[in-house]
Design an enzyme around this catalytic site. Structure first.
Site, PDB file in Angstrom:
ATOM      1  N   GLU A   1      43.085  42.965  47.109  1.00  0.00           N
ATOM      2  CA  GLU A   1      42.905  42.386  49.040  1.00  0.00           C
ATOM      3  C   GLU A   1      44.388  42.365  49.325  1.00  0.00           C
ATOM      4  O   GLU A   1      44.213  42.460  50.353  1.00  0.00           O
ATOM      5  CB  GLU A   1      42.037  40.923  48.883  1.00  0.00           C
ATOM      6  CG  GLU A   1      42.450  40.664  50.426  1.00  0.00           C
ATOM      7  CD  GLU A   1      41.168  39.721  50.506  1.00  0.00           C
ATOM      8  OE1 GLU A   1      40.831  38.831  51.676  1.00  0.00           O
ATOM      9  OE2 GLU A   1      40.596  38.624  50.117  1.00  0.00           O
TER      10      GLU A   1
ATOM     11  N   TYR B   1      36.493  38.610  39.509  1.00  0.00           N
ATOM     12  CA  TYR B   1      36.566  37.966  41.052  1.00  0.00           C
ATOM     13  C   TYR B   1      38.950  38.033  41.816  1.00  0.00           C
ATOM     14  O   TYR B   1      38.668  38.366  42.998  1.00  0.00           O
ATOM     15  CB  TYR B   1      36.292  36.508  41.855  1.00  0.00           C
ATOM     16  CG  TYR B   1      37.138  35.205  42.845  1.00  0.00           C
ATOM     17  CD1 TYR B   1      35.749  36.119  43.974  1.00  0.00           C
ATOM     18  CD2 TYR B   1      38.289  34.468  42.526  1.00  0.00           C
ATOM     19  CE1 TYR B   1      37.083  35.581  44.550  1.00  0.00           C
ATOM     20  CE2 TYR B   1      38.500  34.253  43.850  1.00  0.00           C
ATOM     21  CZ  TYR B   1      38.085  34.368  44.802  1.00  0.00           C
ATOM     22  OH  TYR B   1      38.464  33.491  46.161  1.00  0.00           O
TER      23      TYR B   1
END
Length: 165
Positions: free
Chosen positions: A102, A95
């Site tokens: 991102e 994650y």
């Protein structure tokens, strides 16, 4: 990839209907965030060829491959100890990597949005992305903290069951 991400909206209905036991607001934010990033990538064809986008999609898929089998086994009432440990151990570093990629994708999109010129949007898109990057870091920090607590809770439950045997 677009179809899969759009279908991820169904996750929200599963939570709302009680099929999946998760918090609705964090999952809503996660699904919305992924879909907005995907729309950005679709809009900016130049960013599609960047290696970070490929890594981003790969990480999203690995995260889903960890979560969905675990949730399926849990819904069926046959949770697997191995899946539980794998999901809650690998999920956190993956994650964090996903959030980092991102951020890099959004940062690489800034000059492309700047070059695109002003749109009909009253707020300048690069300004929105610059504002979003710190929000992304803050949200990821809170999510990792919650994942660590959830991991500890699930592993404690598992250890208690093992001790009873």
């Amino acid at each position: 990839m677009s179809l899969c991400q759009l279908l991820s909206i169904l996750e929200l209905f599963h939570i709302a209907d009680g099929i999946e036991k998760a918090r609705l607001l964090p999952r809503f934010i996660q699904v919305t965030e992924k879909n907005l990033l995907l729309i950005l990538v679709i809009m900016l064809e130049e960013i599609q060829s960047e290696p970070v986008v490929c890594v981003q999609f790969l990480l999203w898929n690995i995260l889903d491959l960890l979560r969905y089998p675990h949730e399926l086994l849990r819904v069926m009432g046959t949770p697997s100890v191995t899946m539980l440990r794998t999901r809650y151990t690998l999920w956190i570093p993956l994650y964090v990597l996903s959030v980092a990629t991102e951020g890099v994708t959004l940062y690489q999109a800034l000059p492309l949005l700047e070059a695109a010129g002003p749109n009909s949007i009253p707020i300048h898109p690069p300004f929105i992305l610059l504002f979003y990057l710190p929000v992304l870091v803050l949200g990821a920090t809170v999510t990792v903290w919650q994942l660590l607590k959830e991991r500890q809770r699930h592993l404690d439950k598992l250890n208690n069951k093992i001790k009873r045997r």
